[in-house]
Design a protein around this motif. Structure first.
Motif, mmCIF file in Angstrom:
data_model
loop_
_atom_site.group_PDB
_atom_site.id
_atom_site.type_symbol
_atom_site.label_atom_id
_atom_site.label_comp_id
_atom_site.label_asym_id
_atom_site.label_seq_id
_atom_site.Cartn_x
_atom_site.Cartn_y
_atom_site.Cartn_z
ATOM 1 N N TYR A 9 -38.863 -35.142 -80.551
ATOM 2 C CA TYR A 9 -37.884 -34.127 -80.934
ATOM 3 C C TYR A 9 -38.614 -32.833 -81.257
ATOM 4 N N ALA A 10 -37.966 -31.702 -80.952
ATOM 5 C CA ALA A 10 -38.613 -30.402 -81.164
ATOM 6 C C ALA A 10 -38.653 -30.077 -82.649
ATOM 7 N N ARG A 11 -39.772 -29.534 -83.077
ATOM 8 C CA ARG A 11 -39.861 -28.990 -84.443
ATOM 9 C C ARG A 11 -40.064 -27.491 -84.267
ATOM 10 N N GLY A 12 -39.116 -26.682 -84.728
ATOM 11 C CA GLY A 12 -39.171 -25.252 -84.440
ATOM 12 C C GLY A 12 -38.957 -25.045 -82.952
ATOM 13 N N ASN A 13 -39.751 -24.168 -82.357
ATOM 14 C CA ASN A 13 -39.598 -23.948 -80.916
ATOM 15 C C ASN A 13 -40.210 -25.103 -80.136
ATOM 16 N N PRO A 14 -39.592 -25.509 -79.008
ATOM 17 C CA PRO A 14 -40.105 -26.645 -78.233
ATOM 18 C C PRO A 14 -41.476 -26.356 -77.626
ATOM 19 N N LYS A 15 -42.273 -27.428 -77.448
ATOM 20 C CA LYS A 15 -43.601 -27.310 -76.834
ATOM 21 C C LYS A 15 -43.625 -28.191 -75.590
ATOM 22 N N ALA A 16 -44.519 -27.862 -74.660
ATOM 23 C CA ALA A 16 -44.608 -28.659 -73.425
ATOM 24 C C ALA A 16 -44.915 -30.122 -73.762
ATOM 25 N N SER A 17 -45.652 -30.355 -74.853
ATOM 26 C CA SER A 17 -46.024 -31.728 -75.213
ATOM 27 C C SER A 17 -44.848 -32.541 -75.777
ATOM 28 N N ASP A 18 -43.680 -31.906 -75.965
ATOM 29 C CA ASP A 18 -42.482 -32.661 -76.389
ATOM 30 C C ASP A 18 -41.880 -33.444 -75.210
ATOM 31 N N PHE A 19 -42.430 -33.246 -74.007
ATOM 32 C CA PHE A 19 -41.859 -33.850 -72.791
ATOM 33 C C PHE A 19 -42.914 -34.695 -72.083
ATOM 34 N N ARG A 20 -42.456 -35.639 -71.252
ATOM 35 C CA ARG A 20 -43.385 -36.494 -70.507
ATOM 36 C C ARG A 20 -42.865 -36.653 -69.078
ATOM 37 N N ILE A 21 -43.778 -36.615 -68.116
ATOM 38 C CA ILE A 21 -43.366 -36.793 -66.718
ATOM 39 C C ILE A 21 -43.610 -38.241 -66.321
ATOM 40 N N GLU A 22 -42.594 -38.860 -65.710
ATOM 41 C CA GLU A 22 -42.699 -40.277 -65.335
ATOM 42 C C GLU A 22 -42.470 -40.423 -63.831
ATOM 43 N N ASN A 23 -43.039 -41.466 -63.246
ATOM 44 C CA ASN A 23 -42.758 -41.821 -61.853
ATOM 45 C C ASN A 23 -41.881 -43.057 -61.846
ATOM 46 N N VAL A 24 -40.718 -42.984 -61.177
ATOM 47 C CA VAL A 24 -39.796 -44.128 -61.123
ATOM 48 C C VAL A 24 -39.247 -44.258 -59.699
ATOM 49 N N ALA A 25 -38.584 -45.362 -59.423
ATOM 50 C CA ALA A 25 -38.020 -45.572 -58.082
ATOM 51 C C ALA A 25 -36.796 -44.676 -57.886
ATOM 52 N N VAL A 26 -36.583 -44.219 -56.651
ATOM 53 C CA VAL A 26 -35.375 -43.438 -56.343
ATOM 54 C C VAL A 26 -34.175 -44.384 -56.480
ATOM 55 N N PRO A 27 -33.135 -43.986 -57.246
ATOM 56 C CA PRO A 27 -31.990 -44.891 -57.448
ATOM 57 C C PRO A 27 -31.129 -45.031 -56.183
#
Ligand SMILES: NC(=O)c1ccc[n+]([C@@H]2O[C@H](COP(=O)([O-])OP(=O)(O)OC[C@H]3O[C@@H](n4cnc5c(N)ncnc54)[C@H](OP(=O)(O)O)[C@@H]3O)[C@@H](O)[C@H]2O)c1
Length: 341
Positions: A9-27
């Protein structure tokens, strides 16, 4: 495929490290579902409302480790629904992923994905001038601000998606338009778009520069920001001025209490002494009428759709964080995820 999830969750302004990139199967789409291949993700400050651990605004809180919400433009890759055909371009809220499944019959109050007429303008504009930001600019200037020819309008966050169109609508209506933005590059960008004057709120003499740009004051203040910018504008509003309150991005990271000291006494004095009309509004109220007028103005060459496009879904976290920490992009900021088939 890649998708971006909320990692913290963001504390103050959001940071890039608040997010994560994942690889998953195409639905795979089921009965009466469509598979969308995302082309553009909108970088949209309103998403910030969903990123607090305890909600501050009444917006729906996102669960951790779920795909980031937000508007996109996509192309139908496969359809099991009679209203959509493979190849159709649509705008919807599919979130930050390269592919998404949508069940048009089960969509929320915003309705099923909106089909885009690709002959009007590039499909990306469905997230900018010919989408929510365009409607918001139109509603704020035309209906809530009631701007008239010969009047003066001042706009905060003027180089953003909403502000850059709001200023140009002001010019179409025959008004004088002054923009406020951060940095010399954005000031130049606003003058390029036809603003009569533009002022950098990060300059040490911002208040004096703004006063010089508004020698007779302003009839309309298109409010996107709040904070120190608004404090500088308030003394320059004319008697009976209108203040369409579109947003207050300077406060999105601070919660209900915010930092002190409280400037409300002075703020209320301006409201009272000058009979100011201050009214919030939702951009979607502009409806189809707003989009049709903007499309006609684009066709007539009266409005330009300013866009800044960042490549690849990997860039989404950094681009979103930069909205709150300062960047040099003018117009709608978009993440390009793919090319049309
Ligand atoms: N009412 C509605 O229906 C509706 C719909 C859409 C958007 N909105 C609101 O309208 C506003 C503009 O949205 P947008 O889509 O145009 O956003 P945008 O294109 O992302 O532009 C936002 C800009 O705000 C400026 N900003 C950020 N933090 C600031 C601060 N602390 N002080 C001063 N300026 C700051 C930054 O520009 P600088 O570099 O110039 O500082 C930033 O690029 C936002 O408040 C948004 O929440 C309302």
């Amino acid at each position: 495929m890649k998708q971006v999830v909320l990692a913290a969750y963001a504390r103050g302004n959001p940071k890039a490290s608040d997010f994560r990139i994942e690889n998953v199967a195409v639905p795979v789409p089921g009965d009466r579902e469509i598979l969308l291949r995302v082309l553009y993700i909108a970088v949209d400050p309103l998403i910030r409302f969903s990123l607090d651990e305890t909600t501050l605004t009444g917006a729906t809180r996102m669960a951790l480790n779920t795909v980031m919400v937000g508007p996109t433009v996509a192309q139908v890759a496969a359809s099991n629904h009679p209203d959509y055909t493979a190849g159709d371009f649509v705008e919807g809220r599919t979130g930050w992923s390269e592919y998404a499944i949508v069940a048009p019959d089960k969509s929320d109050y915003r309705g099923p994905p909106r089909k885009i007429d690709a002959s009007l303008a590039p499909v990306s504009t469905a997230l900018g001038a010919l989408g929510g930001p365009g409607q918001t600019a139109y509603e704020g200037v035309v209906n809530t601000g009631r701007l008239k020819a010969g009047e003066t309008m001042v706009i905060s966050a003027a180089a953003g998606a909403v502000g850059s169109i709001a200023g140009q609508i002001g010019k179409v209506l025959g008004a004088r338009v002054v923009g406020i933005a951060g940095g010399a590059e954005k000031v130049r960008g606003l003058l390029d778009l036809g603003f009569d004057a533009a002022v950098d709120y990060k300059a040490p003499d911002f208040a004096e520069q703004l006063k010089a740009a508004l020698p007779e004051g302003a009839d309309v203040y298109f409010e996107n920001v709040g904070g120190a910018v608004t404090l500088a504008v308030m003394p320059l509003l004319k008697r009976g001025a209108r203040m369409p309150v579109c947003g207050y991005i300077a406060y999105y990271g601070v919660g209900m209490e915010g930092p002190g000291p409280d400037h409300l006494p002075g703020f209320y004095r301006h409201i009272m002494n000058k009979g100011l009309e201050i009214k919030s509004f939702a951009g979607m109220l502009a409806g189809q009428k707003g989009l049709q007028d903007i499309a006609a103005w684009i066709k007539e060459g009266k409005i330009r759709f300013a866009e800044s496009i960042v490549e690849g879904i990997d860039a989404a976290p950094e681009a979103f964080a930069s909205v709150f920490s300062g960047h040099a992009h003018v117009g709608k900021l978009l993440i390009k995820v793919g090319d049309p088939a």
